[in-house]
Design an enzyme around this catalytic site. Structure first.
Site, PDB file in Angstrom:
ATOM      1  N   LYS A  81      36.413  34.691  38.118  1.00 30.51           N
ATOM      2  CA  LYS A  81      37.045  34.598  36.805  1.00 30.51           C
ATOM      3  C   LYS A  81      38.271  33.691  36.855  1.00 30.51           C
ATOM      4  CE  LYS A  81      39.185  37.724  33.402  1.00 30.51           C
ATOM      5  NZ  LYS A  81      39.563  39.144  33.149  1.00 30.51           N
ATOM      6  N   LYS A  91      46.801  46.919  43.641  1.00 34.23           N
ATOM      7  CA  LYS A  91      48.017  46.135  43.867  1.00 34.23           C
ATOM      8  C   LYS A  91      48.916  46.764  44.918  1.00 34.23           C
ATOM      9  CE  LYS A  91      48.059  44.003  39.277  1.00 34.23           C
ATOM     10  NZ  LYS A  91      48.777  43.851  37.977  1.00 34.23           N
ATOM     11  N   LYS A 134      45.346  33.466  36.639  1.00 35.66           N
ATOM     12  CA  LYS A 134      46.597  32.955  37.201  1.00 35.66           C
ATOM     13  C   LYS A 134      46.825  33.451  38.620  1.00 35.66           C
ATOM     14  CE  LYS A 134      48.663  30.265  34.237  1.00 35.66           C
ATOM     15  NZ  LYS A 134      49.006  28.883  34.589  1.00 35.66           N
TER      16      LYS A 134
END
Length: 333
Positions: free
Chosen positions: A195, A112, A198
């Site tokens: 997968k 991230k 969101k």
């Protein structure tokens, strides 16, 4: 009974199908056989900037959905993380025990932070796994139900717990990861090789539990399929149809083989309609129950307050033992 602890972030307006099949459905089963603690981890959600009103709403929606999906406050301890201040207090203790190097090696932080850049990466994202360790050890959990992608965080938790115990005496139960194995691997409807998540570029391939039936019907009927006409499970050559078979099977209880036989000779259109019907029928009562819980906010907050008090009773005892082991002077009562 062995104790389990797990949590879920309130980072969206609705859980999606993957959340349910990959985690929540198994939480429901574990509450029957374990001393189960489940929390909505709103403090962890602060690592992503969110409007206060949105975070508040999403937190209550998450709690309501967990109950609607089968968590029973009489069988488990359900609470909101920020209602138990001991999480932050133990988190600081563990931060003072963790090494900078081991924290910086956490895969999720590296991924991230590389995407966002150092200047846009908050310190909370760096210390996130340490607060997660505090979440777990605060309740002396034996098992932590998590996905495979969280295994590294559980290993850090174990390392910190063992380090504390060796330096200051036996204080924490050393937890084990209880790797959740979903009954079905649920992928994105528009990219059936990825997968369901969101974080996908588009929400068109995500089945949100609280969406109106017509929205999910449209998404399923627009799902990417494969060449050929056969409705058979073949993840390599027919990932789209295989994904839809997995969804139908997981919610209907019919085996993949039975579904292949049932839809032999039928077209993709008929099959998609059947999948859409199973999905909408399964989640219609969940959506209704969630709305009922949210309509009486005072009652929902009272229910969560009971869970938070049960959690604090355990958390305060653990924190007192931790402070005593460290030599911190207790307040005079």
């Amino acid at each position: 009974m062995k104790r389990v602890l797990s949590g879920i972030q309130p980072t969206a307006e609705s859980f999606h199908l993957g959340n349910y099949l990959g985690a929540v459905r198994q939480w429901v089963e574990l509450q029957k056989t374990h001393d189960a603690f489940y929390c909505v981890v709103d403090l962890h959600a602060l690592t992503v900037e969110t409007e206060p009103a949105v975070l508040r709403r999403r937190t209550l929606v998450a709690a309501a959905q967990l109950i609607a999906l089968g968590l029973d406050p009489d069988k488990c301890t359900l609470f909101i993380q920020s209602h138990v201040p001991e999480h932050n207090q133990l988190g600081w203790v563990l931060e003072c025990l963790a090494g900078f190097g081991e924290a910086s090696r956490m895969t999720q932080f590296k991924d991230k932070s590389q995407k966002s850049g150092a200047d846009r990466t908050v310190v909370g994202l760096f210390t996130y796994p340490i607060l997660q360790a505090a979440d777990i050890m605060l309740y002396q959990a034996n098992l932590v139900p998590v996905g495979e992608d969280q295994r590294q965080h559980i290993e850090l938790t174990r390392d910190l717990g063992q380090r504390f115990n060796s330096r200051y005496g036996q204080t924490f139960v050393i937890p084990e990861a209880y790797i959740l194995k979903s009954a079905a691997k649920i992928n994105d409807l528009q990219d059936p090789t990825a997968k369901m998540s969101k974080s996908a570029a588009s929400n068109a391939g995500v089945i949100d539990i609280l969406d109106a039936a017509d929205i999910n019907v449209k998404k399923i009927k627009s799902a990417v399929t494969d060449t050929g006409k056969e409705i058979v499970f073949d993840e390599k050559n027919k990932p789209g149809i295989s994904n839809l078979l997995s969804i139908h099977s997981a919610l209907s209880g019919n085996s993949i083989k039975d579904l292949e036989n049932q839809f032999a000779g039928k077209g993709y259109g008929d099959f998609k309609s059947a999948v859409a019907e199973v999905v909408t029928d399964f989640f219609a009562p969940v959506r209704q129950k969630t709305q009922e819980l949210l309509a009486d906010e005072a009652a929902l907050l009272q229910l969560l307050a009971v869970g938070s008090q049960k959690a604090r009773d355990v958390a305060a005892k653990t924190l007192a033992q931790t402070y005593s082991a460290l030599g911190l002077v207790p307040p005079k009562l």
